[in-house]
Design a protein around this motif. Sequence first.
Motif, PDB file in Angstrom:
ATOM      1  N   PRO A 194       0.806  -1.241   0.000  1.00 11.46           N
ATOM      2  CA  PRO A 194       0.000   0.000   0.000  1.00 11.46           C
ATOM      3  C   PRO A 194       0.829   1.276   0.000  1.00 11.46           C
ATOM      4  CG  PRO A 194      -0.916  -1.603   1.546  1.00 11.46           C
ATOM      5  CD  PRO A 194       0.364  -2.192   1.047  1.00 11.46           C
ATOM      6  N   VAL A 195       2.007   1.243   0.632  1.00 13.39           N
ATOM      7  CA  VAL A 195       2.833   2.470   0.690  1.00 13.39           C
ATOM      8  C   VAL A 195       3.147   2.969  -0.722  1.00 13.39           C
ATOM      9  CG1 VAL A 195       5.065   1.234   0.750  1.00 13.39           C
ATOM     10  CG2 VAL A 195       4.866   3.533   1.740  1.00 13.39           C
ATOM     11  N   LEU A 197       1.276   2.991  -3.209  1.00 11.16           N
ATOM     12  CA  LEU A 197       0.107   3.660  -3.808  1.00 11.16           C
ATOM     13  C   LEU A 197      -0.242   4.928  -3.056  1.00 11.16           C
ATOM     14  CD1 LEU A 197      -2.118   0.444  -4.220  1.00 11.16           C
ATOM     15  CD2 LEU A 197      -0.404   1.370  -5.810  1.00 11.16           C
ATOM     16  N   SER A 198       0.562   5.238  -1.979  1.00 10.14           N
ATOM     17  CA  SER A 198       0.164   6.322  -1.057  1.00 10.14           C
ATOM     18  C   SER A 198       0.476   7.716  -1.608  1.00 10.14           C
ATOM     19  CB  SER A 198       0.922   6.153   0.278  1.00 10.14           C
ATOM     20  OG  SER A 198       2.322   6.421   0.054  1.00 10.14           O
ATOM     21  N   ASP A 200       3.030   9.200  -0.880  1.00 15.43           N
ATOM     22  CA  ASP A 200       3.931   9.798   0.122  1.00 15.43           C
ATOM     23  C   ASP A 200       5.372   9.416  -0.236  1.00 15.43           C
ATOM     24  OD1 ASP A 200       4.089   9.762   3.795  1.00 15.43           O
ATOM     25  OD2 ASP A 200       5.576  10.338   2.276  1.00 15.43           O
ATOM     26  N   ILE A 204       7.677   6.251   0.760  1.00  9.03           N
ATOM     27  CA  ILE A 204       8.061   5.296  -0.300  1.00  9.03           C
ATOM     28  C   ILE A 204       9.572   5.099  -0.306  1.00  9.03           C
ATOM     29  CG2 ILE A 204       8.181   4.966  -2.799  1.00  9.03           C
ATOM     30  CD1 ILE A 204       5.380   6.408  -2.888  1.00  9.03           C
ATOM     31  N   TRP A 207      10.586   3.062   2.709  1.00  9.65           N
ATOM     32  CA  TRP A 207      10.208   1.655   2.548  1.00  9.65           C
ATOM     33  C   TRP A 207      11.179   0.961   1.596  1.00  9.65           C
ATOM     34  CZ3 TRP A 207       8.768  -1.355  -1.672  1.00  9.65           C
ATOM     35  CH2 TRP A 207       8.199  -2.604  -1.386  1.00  9.65           C
TER      36      TRP A 207
END
Length: 239
Positions: A194-195, A197-198, A200, A204, A207
């Motif tokens: 999900p990160v 698609l964030s 942010d 990203i 991560w």
Amino acid sequence: MRVDVVTIFPEYLAPLGLSLAGRARDAGLLDVHVHDLRSWTHDRHRTVDDTPYGGGAGMVMKPEPWGEALDAVLPDGATLVVPSPSGEPLRQALARELAGREHLVLACGRYEGIDQRVVEDAATRAEVREVSVGDYVLNGGEAAALVIVEAVARLLPGFMGNPDSLLEESHEDGLLEYPVYTRPATWRGREVPPVLLSGDHGAIAAWRHEQAVRRTAERRPDLAHPARAVTSGDLEGHL
Ligand SMILES: Nc1cc(-c2ccc3cc[nH]c3c2)n[nH]1
């Protein structure tokens, strides 16, 4: 950059005319010339090998054809690269170093190798680097030469469409690459993290770095991170 390759199997180097290397040639970034070692033989059988002094199995490549070939294609001050299982390991740093050279000449051996005096003679007028592409044994230097040319050529300025793609590659920063994903967002019931698609970008980047550190620790603990050694904190919960 000019690259000359000397081999008894010139057709083995045909891929250098394709895809990236081919485009680089068209763009004038890479000028590749492949030569048949037998062009420098003078006997009816075009002999390039003979039995080894000291005995043992197999044949050794004769010095005379190689000497004449390198006299013809290796200018003083060029860099002679000799693929060899006993060479220095090809790592990204060596690829970067070789990418800074104007002229590389690759000498592809076969049989049990090339008479060592060929390397010694070339070293009187050129830089000689014996290079291993991995700790396994091939039947000759041609496959290694393809690997070396590709690893070096892609680092030439203007070679890659987007030079930024070179920045985060495996081994560029001492870490393995993070995992990558593209559409669809769900595939066979598997979601993209999900990160990603964030939107942010800080999250990203964090991560991705954490994934690269984790992968490196799991798969290649031998790789030291040039900025800092991978510490126990990096490994926390990962091993
Ligand atoms: N990394 C690596 C290089 C080689 C190599 C290179 C040249 C020759 C010539 C005859 N056998 C060869 C093997 N094997 N593995």
